[in-house]
Design a protein around this motif. Sequence first.
Motif, PDB file in Angstrom:
ATOM      1  N   THR A 157       0.825  -1.202   0.000  1.00 17.84           N
ATOM      2  CA  THR A 157       0.000   0.000   0.000  1.00 17.84           C
ATOM      3  C   THR A 157       0.862   1.255   0.000  1.00 17.84           C
ATOM      4  OG1 THR A 157      -1.624  -1.254   1.274  1.00 17.84           O
ATOM      5  CG2 THR A 157      -1.923   1.110   1.151  1.00 17.84           C
ATOM      6  N   GLU A 158       1.982   1.213   0.652  1.00 15.55           N
ATOM      7  CA  GLU A 158       2.890   2.372   0.627  1.00 15.55           C
ATOM      8  C   GLU A 158       3.425   2.609  -0.793  1.00 15.55           C
ATOM      9  OE1 GLU A 158       5.792   1.474   3.541  1.00 15.55           O
ATOM     10  OE2 GLU A 158       4.575   2.132   5.259  1.00 15.55           O
ATOM     11  N   LYS A 160       1.746   1.818  -3.528  1.00 20.11           N
ATOM     12  CA  LYS A 160       0.625   2.449  -4.247  1.00 20.11           C
ATOM     13  C   LYS A 160       0.494   3.914  -3.871  1.00 20.11           C
ATOM     14  CE  LYS A 160      -2.203  -1.687  -4.866  1.00 20.11           C
ATOM     15  NZ  LYS A 160      -3.507  -2.326  -4.576  1.00 20.11           N
ATOM     16  N   LEU A 161       0.730   4.216  -2.606  1.00 19.33           N
ATOM     17  CA  LEU A 161       0.665   5.613  -2.183  1.00 19.33           C
ATOM     18  C   LEU A 161       1.725   6.443  -2.896  1.00 19.33           C
ATOM     19  CD1 LEU A 161      -0.424   7.816  -0.264  1.00 19.33           C
ATOM     20  CD2 LEU A 161       1.221   7.008   1.446  1.00 19.33           C
ATOM     21  N   ARG A 162       2.900   5.847  -2.999  1.00 19.61           N
ATOM     22  CA  ARG A 162       3.971   6.588  -3.717  1.00 19.61           C
ATOM     23  C   ARG A 162       3.608   6.781  -5.179  1.00 19.61           C
ATOM     24  NH1 ARG A 162       7.328  10.601  -3.365  1.00 19.61           N
ATOM     25  NH2 ARG A 162       9.199  10.325  -4.682  1.00 19.61           N
ATOM     26  N   GLU A 165       1.115   9.553  -5.419  1.00 22.34           N
ATOM     27  CA  GLU A 165       1.751  10.864  -5.242  1.00 22.34           C
ATOM     28  C   GLU A 165       2.446  11.305  -6.546  1.00 22.34           C
ATOM     29  OE1 GLU A 165       4.317  10.282  -1.963  1.00 22.34           O
ATOM     30  OE2 GLU A 165       2.752  10.541  -0.416  1.00 22.34           O
ATOM     31  N   LEU A 234      -4.677   9.042  -4.210  1.00 22.51           N
ATOM     32  CA  LEU A 234      -3.714   9.277  -3.123  1.00 22.51           C
ATOM     33  C   LEU A 234      -4.399   9.171  -1.759  1.00 22.51           C
ATOM     34  CD1 LEU A 234      -0.907  10.135  -2.126  1.00 22.51           C
ATOM     35  CD2 LEU A 234      -1.605  12.520  -2.455  1.00 22.51           C
ATOM     36  N   ALA A 237      -5.168   5.580  -1.034  1.00 24.19           N
ATOM     37  CA  ALA A 237      -3.965   4.832  -0.625  1.00 24.19           C
ATOM     38  C   ALA A 237      -3.643   5.079   0.845  1.00 24.19           C
ATOM     39  CB  ALA A 237      -2.792   5.222  -1.518  1.00 24.19           C
ATOM     40  N   ARG A 238      -3.774   6.346   1.253  1.00 27.32           N
ATOM     41  CA  ARG A 238      -3.536   6.647   2.673  1.00 27.32           C
ATOM     42  C   ARG A 238      -4.579   5.958   3.561  1.00 27.32           C
ATOM     43  NH1 ARG A 238      -2.249  13.153   1.971  1.00 27.32           N
ATOM     44  NH2 ARG A 238      -0.123  12.877   1.104  1.00 27.32           N
TER      45      ARG A 238
END
Length: 451
Positions: A157-158, A160-162, A165, A234, A237-238
């Motif tokens: 998930t991190e 995907k968050l990146r 972003e 974003l 994802a968070r």
Amino acid sequence: MLNISHNQLNKKVTLQGYKAHKKAFKGQHFKIFNRFLYTFAGIAIIILFLPWTQNVTGNGYVTTLTPDQRPQTIQSPIPGRIEKWHVKEGDFVKKGDTILYISEIKNEYQDPRLVERTNQQRDAKSRSVLSYQEKVKALENQVVALSKERDLKRTQTENKLRQAELKVQSDSIDLIAAQTNIKIARRQFERTETLQTEGLKAVTDVEEKRLKLQETQAKLISQENKLLASKNELINARLEISRINASYADKIAKARSDRFTAESNQFDTEAQVTKLENQTTNYKMRNALYYITAPQNGYINKAIKGGIGETFKEGEQLVGIMPANYDLAVETYVSPIDLPLMHLGESVRIQFDGWPAIFFSGWPNASFGTYAGKVVAIETFISDNGKFRILIAPDLEEVEWPENVRVGSGAYTIALLEDVPIWYEVWRQLNGFPPNYYTPEKADVKSDQKK
């Protein structure tokens, strides 16, 4: 005669020639009687100056020197019913010999396979302990697996968050480019429209620039939509990271709670196993108590509980036993006024019931039939009879006590004190004074050594 006449015949007539006068007025017997009185008085005076041993007397009985040698009764620590006697009164028993056999009367102990069934319960609980141990291990592995899965999910998930972003940044740049393009398209349209008004451009050129401006505006709107969609991704994802953390925290907490519950059940089962082992040991020891045995070598005095099938409670006396090996002693009592005169190691003369004796309390050396003893214990608290108890042991340096003396027989004791003249002892007795207080020579020697 009345002597009323002045003619006195006793002065005119003498009677000395008559036999009656000689017999009546003989003076020799007066001399013998006077000599007897003088002799008796002299002997009495001499006796008054003879030495007299002061003493303290007391009545007691024969006992043993140590408590474990005295007659005792045997009790049963559990209630029961008499099933069989193995001895009779007067028999000699050795330590550990069976005196009688009893049976159980309580319902909870009457199962003949009680120990075996308790062991089965213990074994079943022991297997439950093993099951709980395996369950605890499985839950520990589950916690480890959930922790690893949580870490992987969070890493995914991190990532995907990146990506979200970066996509937001890319869409932001594209939006700025679209905004620049629409500015350029608007200026070109306005310039073409001005030139057409001046007749320098054709109408088709103006329409072409207008079409291009509209296309640029459409691209700007589309790019804004992309940027908003990227921002939503974003945010999603968070939120996904938070959801993963919360979800796996709940799963891990539940697994740990299950593990703690399993450990608690394991410990509780282990406690039950220990309790069952304790019960098994108690049942085995209780079975051994069905045989009442002799605590030491001795003679069976009396069967307090007799017959077969007679029931009794725990702690109730069953049989009396007299130890075979014992050291005799005498237990006597003295008055409180005589207690300060008694000391440890004091010499005592003892007269036993049933043994003839001639005893002179003031002249112990001239006595016959008494035996010597030494004070070994003095009670510091008054007894129920208002006197103080004193224990006397045999004096090993003197004649041994009779072999046939039995525990419980009576004894008359005379504690020997100071030597005083007889006249002093008579004067003391007439005035009701106690014997002279004194300190033994051994105590004087010890006090001198301390000084």
